[in-house]
Design a protein around this motif. Structure first.
Motif, PDB file in Angstrom:
ATOM      1  N   SER A 111       0.850  -1.189   0.000  1.00  0.00           N
ATOM      2  CA  SER A 111       0.000   0.000   0.000  1.00  0.00           C
ATOM      3  C   SER A 111       0.888   1.242   0.000  1.00  0.00           C
ATOM      4  O   SER A 111       2.083   1.173   0.298  1.00  0.00           O
ATOM      5  CB  SER A 111      -0.912   0.011   1.229  1.00  0.00           C
ATOM      6  N   SER A 112       0.268   2.378  -0.272  1.00  0.00           N
ATOM      7  CA  SER A 112       1.018   3.640  -0.239  1.00  0.00           C
ATOM      8  C   SER A 112       1.477   3.953   1.183  1.00  0.00           C
ATOM      9  O   SER A 112       2.379   4.752   1.380  1.00  0.00           O
ATOM     10  CB  SER A 112       0.158   4.773  -0.800  1.00  0.00           C
ATOM     11  N   ASP A 113       0.869   3.285   2.187  1.00  0.00           N
ATOM     12  CA  ASP A 113       1.275   3.433   3.593  1.00  0.00           C
ATOM     13  C   ASP A 113       2.382   2.456   3.979  1.00  0.00           C
ATOM     14  O   ASP A 113       2.795   2.421   5.137  1.00  0.00           O
ATOM     15  CB  ASP A 113       0.079   3.201   4.522  1.00  0.00           C
ATOM     16  N   GLY A 114       2.829   1.625   3.029  1.00  0.00           N
ATOM     17  CA  GLY A 114       3.913   0.686   3.297  1.00  0.00           C
ATOM     18  C   GLY A 114       3.475  -0.683   3.786  1.00  0.00           C
ATOM     19  O   GLY A 114       4.312  -1.506   4.155  1.00  0.00           O
ATOM     20  N   ILE A 115       2.181  -0.974   3.793  1.00  0.00           N
ATOM     21  CA  ILE A 115       1.694  -2.287   4.227  1.00  0.00           C
ATOM     22  C   ILE A 115       1.907  -3.290   3.093  1.00  0.00           C
ATOM     23  O   ILE A 115       1.453  -3.071   1.968  1.00  0.00           O
ATOM     24  CB  ILE A 115       0.203  -2.226   4.617  1.00  0.00           C
ATOM     25  N   PHE A 116       2.596  -4.383   3.406  1.00  0.00           N
ATOM     26  CA  PHE A 116       2.866  -5.435   2.421  1.00  0.00           C
ATOM     27  C   PHE A 116       1.719  -6.435   2.440  1.00  0.00           C
ATOM     28  O   PHE A 116       1.469  -7.095   3.432  1.00  0.00           O
ATOM     29  CB  PHE A 116       4.200  -6.115   2.745  1.00  0.00           C
ATOM     30  N   PHE A 117       0.993  -6.545   1.316  1.00  0.00           N
ATOM     31  CA  PHE A 117      -0.157  -7.440   1.223  1.00  0.00           C
ATOM     32  C   PHE A 117       0.212  -8.839   0.743  1.00  0.00           C
ATOM     33  O   PHE A 117      -0.483  -9.800   1.034  1.00  0.00           O
ATOM     34  CB  PHE A 117      -1.217  -6.863   0.288  1.00  0.00           C
ATOM     35  N   GLY A 118       1.252  -8.964  -0.046  1.00  0.00           N
ATOM     36  CA  GLY A 118       1.645 -10.255  -0.605  1.00  0.00           C
ATOM     37  C   GLY A 118       2.133 -10.090  -2.029  1.00  0.00           C
ATOM     38  O   GLY A 118       2.554  -8.998  -2.431  1.00  0.00           O
ATOM     39  N   ASN A 119       2.071 -11.180  -2.792  1.00  0.00           N
ATOM     40  CA  ASN A 119       2.560 -11.189  -4.174  1.00  0.00           C
ATOM     41  C   ASN A 119       1.417 -11.456  -5.150  1.00  0.00           C
ATOM     42  O   ASN A 119       0.465 -12.169  -4.821  1.00  0.00           O
ATOM     43  CB  ASN A 119       3.624 -12.264  -4.348  1.00  0.00           C
ATOM     44  N   VAL A 120       1.543 -10.904  -6.351  1.00  0.00           N
ATOM     45  CA  VAL A 120       0.543 -11.144  -7.389  1.00  0.00           C
ATOM     46  C   VAL A 120       0.633 -12.615  -7.790  1.00  0.00           C
ATOM     47  O   VAL A 120       1.674 -13.085  -8.256  1.00  0.00           O
ATOM     48  CB  VAL A 120       0.764 -10.232  -8.612  1.00  0.00           C
ATOM     49  N   ASP A 121      -0.473 -13.330  -7.588  1.00  0.00           N
ATOM     50  CA  ASP A 121      -0.547 -14.749  -7.941  1.00  0.00           C
ATOM     51  C   ASP A 121      -1.072 -14.926  -9.357  1.00  0.00           C
ATOM     52  O   ASP A 121      -0.604 -15.772 -10.101  1.00  0.00           O
ATOM     53  CB  ASP A 121      -1.449 -15.475  -6.939  1.00  0.00           C
ATOM     54  N   SER A 122      -2.060 -14.112  -9.726  1.00  0.00           N
ATOM     55  CA  SER A 122      -2.658 -14.176 -11.057  1.00  0.00           C
ATOM     56  C   SER A 122      -3.469 -12.908 -11.280  1.00  0.00           C
ATOM     57  O   SER A 122      -3.547 -12.051 -10.399  1.00  0.00           O
ATOM     58  CB  SER A 122      -3.548 -15.419 -11.195  1.00  0.00           C
ATOM     59  N   LEU A 123      -4.068 -12.810 -12.446  1.00  0.00           N
ATOM     60  CA  LEU A 123      -4.962 -11.706 -12.763  1.00  0.00           C
ATOM     61  C   LEU A 123      -6.249 -12.275 -13.320  1.00  0.00           C
ATOM     62  O   LEU A 123      -6.247 -13.356 -13.910  1.00  0.00           O
ATOM     63  CB  LEU A 123      -4.339 -10.749 -13.780  1.00  0.00           C
ATOM     64  N   MET A 124      -7.342 -11.540 -13.113  1.00  0.00           N
ATOM     65  CA  MET A 124      -8.649 -11.942 -13.633  1.00  0.00           C
ATOM     66  C   MET A 124      -9.191 -10.819 -14.506  1.00  0.00           C
ATOM     67  O   MET A 124      -9.013  -9.643 -14.194  1.00  0.00           O
ATOM     68  CB  MET A 124      -9.651 -12.174 -12.499  1.00  0.00           C
ATOM     69  N   TYR A 150      -7.425  -3.467 -10.945  1.00  0.00           N
ATOM     70  CA  TYR A 150      -6.327  -2.806 -11.647  1.00  0.00           C
ATOM     71  C   TYR A 150      -6.879  -1.548 -12.314  1.00  0.00           C
ATOM     72  O   TYR A 150      -7.241  -1.543 -13.494  1.00  0.00           O
ATOM     73  CB  TYR A 150      -5.688  -3.744 -12.675  1.00  0.00           C
ATOM     74  N   VAL A 151      -6.955  -0.477 -11.523  1.00  0.00           N
ATOM     75  CA  VAL A 151      -7.430   0.817 -12.013  1.00  0.00           C
ATOM     76  C   VAL A 151      -6.274   1.785 -11.832  1.00  0.00           C
ATOM     77  O   VAL A 151      -5.988   2.226 -10.706  1.00  0.00           O
ATOM     78  CB  VAL A 151      -8.689   1.285 -11.241  1.00  0.00           C
ATOM     79  N   GLU A 152      -5.607   2.085 -12.944  1.00  0.00           N
ATOM     80  CA  GLU A 152      -4.413   2.943 -12.891  1.00  0.00           C
ATOM     81  C   GLU A 152      -4.764   4.345 -12.413  1.00  0.00           C
ATOM     82  O   GLU A 152      -5.782   4.909 -12.788  1.00  0.00           O
ATOM     83  CB  GLU A 152      -3.749   3.007 -14.263  1.00  0.00           C
ATOM     84  N   GLY A 153      -3.873   4.873 -11.555  1.00  0.00           N
ATOM     85  CA  GLY A 153      -4.028   6.234 -11.055  1.00  0.00           C
ATOM     86  C   GLY A 153      -4.924   6.330  -9.836  1.00  0.00           C
ATOM     87  O   GLY A 153      -4.686   7.144  -8.957  1.00  0.00           O
ATOM     88  N   ILE A 156      -4.120   1.513  -8.580  1.00  0.00           N
ATOM     89  CA  ILE A 156      -2.736   1.150  -8.906  1.00  0.00           C
ATOM     90  C   ILE A 156      -1.965   2.450  -9.083  1.00  0.00           C
ATOM     91  O   ILE A 156      -2.147   3.170 -10.064  1.00  0.00           O
ATOM     92  CB  ILE A 156      -2.654   0.294 -10.191  1.00  0.00           C
ATOM     93  N   LEU A 157      -1.123   2.765  -8.095  1.00  0.00           N
ATOM     94  CA  LEU A 157      -0.396   4.033  -8.124  1.00  0.00           C
ATOM     95  C   LEU A 157       0.902   3.940  -8.903  1.00  0.00           C
ATOM     96  O   LEU A 157       1.284   4.885  -9.591  1.00  0.00           O
ATOM     97  CB  LEU A 157      -0.127   4.504  -6.689  1.00  0.00           C
ATOM     98  N   THR A 167       2.678  -0.475  -6.108  1.00  0.00           N
ATOM     99  CA  THR A 167       2.172   0.337  -5.012  1.00  0.00           C
ATOM    100  C   THR A 167       0.693   0.626  -5.286  1.00  0.00           C
ATOM    101  O   THR A 167       0.336   1.061  -6.377  1.00  0.00           O
ATOM    102  CB  THR A 167       2.961   1.661  -4.889  1.00  0.00           C
ATOM    103  N   VAL A 168      -0.130   0.349  -4.247  1.00  0.00           N
ATOM    104  CA  VAL A 168      -1.584   0.478  -4.421  1.00  0.00           C
ATOM    105  C   VAL A 168      -2.195   1.407  -3.379  1.00  0.00           C
ATOM    106  O   VAL A 168      -1.665   1.555  -2.279  1.00  0.00           O
ATOM    107  CB  VAL A 168      -2.276  -0.902  -4.327  1.00  0.00           C
ATOM    108  N   ASN A 169      -3.297   2.023  -3.748  1.00  0.00           N
ATOM    109  CA  ASN A 169      -4.100   2.805  -2.826  1.00  0.00           C
ATOM    110  C   ASN A 169      -5.189   1.855  -2.325  1.00  0.00           C
ATOM    111  O   ASN A 169      -6.280   1.764  -2.873  1.00  0.00           O
ATOM    112  CB  ASN A 169      -4.726   4.002  -3.562  1.00  0.00           C
ATOM    113  N   TRP A 170      -4.840   1.099  -1.285  1.00  0.00           N
ATOM    114  CA  TRP A 170      -5.716   0.027  -0.782  1.00  0.00           C
ATOM    115  C   TRP A 170      -5.539  -0.073   0.723  1.00  0.00           C
ATOM    116  O   TRP A 170      -4.410  -0.033   1.216  1.00  0.00           O
ATOM    117  CB  TRP A 170      -5.325  -1.286  -1.445  1.00  0.00           C
TER     118      TRP A 170
END
Length: 174
Positions: A111-124, A150-153, A156-157, A167-170
């Motif tokens: 996250s933009s706050d530095g929280i690590f969520f994990g790794n991208v496993d796949s996309l849908m 996946y919404v850029e800007g 998805i930052l 880096t995500v705004n999540w």
């Protein structure tokens, strides 16, 4: 197994007819672009074989392929559920800031706050927008899998391939 320069582009759905044709599910956009690539590496859990397309047809939403190496329904039936890979060098070059889905797999998501969520496993693909499937990894915030649009800007930052990080705004409670 395939090497790191191979990209998953589709899957064999099963045989079509009696003469060795197979039905193909394409992950490419547009879907018939899969026919621009050759040779195909057809991968099963136990083996990888190279196949050359001798003929193809697109009928409605169906993609049908006949391989030089496959001339009977029995042979075509043996190819069912095999994944289709091609060498990455066959894919068109992208403009700066664009990515193939394959490039995002394995990247760390923070996250933009530095929280690590994990790794991208796949996309849908959902129709409205693509979605990152983020699986927990060592050191991640919690053990939850997350679906992040996946919404850029907006969400998805930044995608930084050099640091292998998105880096995500999540928020952590989403």
């Amino acid at each position: 197994m395939t090497d790191s320069q191979d990209v998953l582009v589709g899957e064999i759905m099963g045989p079509h007819g009696l003469k060795g044709w197979v039905r193909v599910f394409s992950y490419t956009r547009p879907v018939n672009q899969i026919l621009d690539y050759s040779p195909w590496q057809l991968v099963s859990p136990s083996e990888t074989e190279e196949f050359i397309i001798s003929c193809s047809r697109v009928t409605g939403k169906k993609i049908l392929v006949l391989f030089e190496e496959c001339r009977s329904r029995n042979m075509a039936d043996e190819l069912k559920a095999r994944q289709i890979f091609v060498d990455k060098s066959q894919l068109p070059s992208l403009e700066s800031g664009d990515f193939y889905w394959n490039d995002l797999i394995g990247m760390q998501v923070k996250s933009s706050d530095g929280i690590f969520f994990g790794n991208v496993d796949s996309l849908m693909e959902t129709g409205a927008n693509d979605v990152l499937v983020v699986s927990p990894a060592t050191g991640s915030w919690d053990g939850r899998e997350r679906l992040i649009p996946y919404v850029e800007g907006e969400i998805i930052l930044k995608v930084d391939q050099n640091s292998n990080q998105i880096t995500v705004n999540w928020q952590s409670n989403y």
